[in-house]
Design an enzyme around this catalytic site. Structure first.
Site, PDB file in Angstrom:
ATOM      1  N   TYR A  47       0.834  -1.205   0.000  1.00 30.01           N
ATOM      2  CA  TYR A  47       0.000   0.000   0.000  1.00 30.01           C
ATOM      3  C   TYR A  47       0.873   1.262   0.000  1.00 30.01           C
ATOM      4  O   TYR A  47       0.639   2.205  -0.773  1.00 30.01           O
ATOM      5  CB  TYR A  47      -0.905  -0.041   1.235  1.00 30.01           C
ATOM      6  CG  TYR A  47      -1.968   1.042   1.296  1.00 30.01           C
ATOM      7  CD1 TYR A  47      -3.116   0.962   0.502  1.00 30.01           C
ATOM      8  CD2 TYR A  47      -1.825   2.132   2.152  1.00 30.01           C
ATOM      9  CE1 TYR A  47      -4.097   1.938   0.579  1.00 30.01           C
ATOM     10  CE2 TYR A  47      -2.803   3.113   2.233  1.00 30.01           C
ATOM     11  CZ  TYR A  47      -3.938   3.010   1.446  1.00 30.01           C
ATOM     12  OH  TYR A  47      -4.908   3.993   1.519  1.00 30.01           O
TER      13      TYR A  47
ATOM     14  N   LYS B 254       1.081   4.174  -2.916  1.00 36.76           N
ATOM     15  CA  LYS B 254       0.708   5.578  -2.669  1.00 36.76           C
ATOM     16  C   LYS B 254       1.909   6.506  -2.866  1.00 36.76           C
ATOM     17  O   LYS B 254       1.757   7.627  -3.321  1.00 36.76           O
ATOM     18  CB  LYS B 254       0.100   5.724  -1.268  1.00 36.76           C
ATOM     19  CG  LYS B 254      -1.212   4.949  -1.082  1.00 36.76           C
ATOM     20  CD  LYS B 254      -2.284   5.387  -2.068  1.00 36.76           C
ATOM     21  CE  LYS B 254      -3.662   4.815  -1.737  1.00 36.76           C
ATOM     22  NZ  LYS B 254      -4.700   5.247  -2.684  1.00 36.76           N
TER      23      LYS B 254
END
Ligand code: NDP
Length: 248
Positions: free
Chosen positions: A156, A160
């Site tokens: 994740y 990002k």
């Protein structure tokens, strides 16, 4: 009443629920036409009819942002319906948390494909009409995790962080066409994604938030509206943390 986004069309990936839905409603209140996509048809249909009941012109389509063909079909339909895209919000995202030592290749790939490759595919498929119009506002929803990293979120955080680098590059490549690209990095916002956090973890998270409370979807949608508005015409390539002060 003068509405801020009258006659503008907005594309929001993952606009059927959570933060994306809040963004759709905030723009709808300001007179915009909205296109949303996601993978859950019934949720999209429900959100679209809620928006329509508020007088908004809406287009929705089932499309997985990580699949090129889905994205191209969605974009074609958007342009058929609205003829132009003023604002794109790359919001669709997932988390598949695990410590690196246990993280499977599938967990890595699915998060990178949806959160990062998805933004690439959607932006690429909608940038030409923005270039032609010499106008565009692209807002990508990253996360404070992409800035700070976090235990159990290597996939994740990488997606990002990647989205931030991607956005800064888009900002540079298309600035002469009056297309801006900015990032919102939310902290902990109460949605389905954060719904399952246990109380102990929630208390720990709250200790890291100077303002002392979890955010709500409207905190993010208000920031998106600002970045898409005339007031932000001189802002591009920036990351705005909406996080109660987690990243200072
Ligand atoms: P939710 O899980 O509530 O919603 C995720 C949205 O993404 C849904 O609309 C979902 O639609 C869509 N989506 C997921 N996979 C795909 C796919 N393959 N193709 C198209 N759409 C997809 O999450 P949030 O609303 O909380 O998160 C929205 C964004 O904000 C995400 O990018 C997330 O990473 C980011 N964020 C959230 C934070 C939070 O605390 N909630 C904090 C920081 C960032 P469907 O189910 O129809 O596929």
């Amino acid at each position: 009443m003068n509405r801020l986004f009258e006659n503008q069309s907005i594309v929001i990936t993952g606009g059927g629920r959570g933060i994306g839905k809040a963004i759709a409603f905030s723009f709808a209140e300001q007179g915009a036409s909205i296109a949303i996509c996601g993978t859950n048809e019934s949720i999209l249909k429900e959100t679209a009819s809620e928006l329509e009941s508020k007088g908004c012109v809406v287009m929705w389509k089932k499309a997985d942002v990580s699949i090129k063909e889905d994205v191209e079909n969605f974009s074609d339909e958007v342009l058929k319906k609205f003829d132009k895209v003023d604002i794109l919000v790359n919001n669709a995202g997932i988390a598949r948390d695990n410590l690196l030592i246990r993280m499977s290749e599938e967990e890595w790939n699915s998060v990178l494909n949806i959160n990062l490759k998805g933004a690439f595919l959607v932006t690429k498929s909608l940038i030409r009409p923005m270039m032609k119009a010499h106008y565009g506002r692209i807002i990508n929803i990253a996360s404070v995790i992409g800035i700070r990293g976090n235990m159990g979120q290597a996939n994740y955080a990488a997606s990002k962080s990647g989205l931030i680098g991607f956005s800064k590059t888009i900002a540079r490549e298309f600035a002469t066409r009056n297309i801006t690209c900015n990032v919102i990095a939310p902290g902990y916002i109460q949605t389905e994604m954060t719904h399952n956090l246990d109380e102990k973890l929630k208390t720990k998270i709250l200790e890291q938030i100077p303002l002392g409370f979890l955010g709500e979807s409207c905190d993010v949608s208000e920031a998106v509206l600002f970045l898409a508005s005339k007031s932000a015409r001189y802002i591009t390539g920036q990351v705005l943390c909406v996080d109660g002060g987690m990243v200072i």
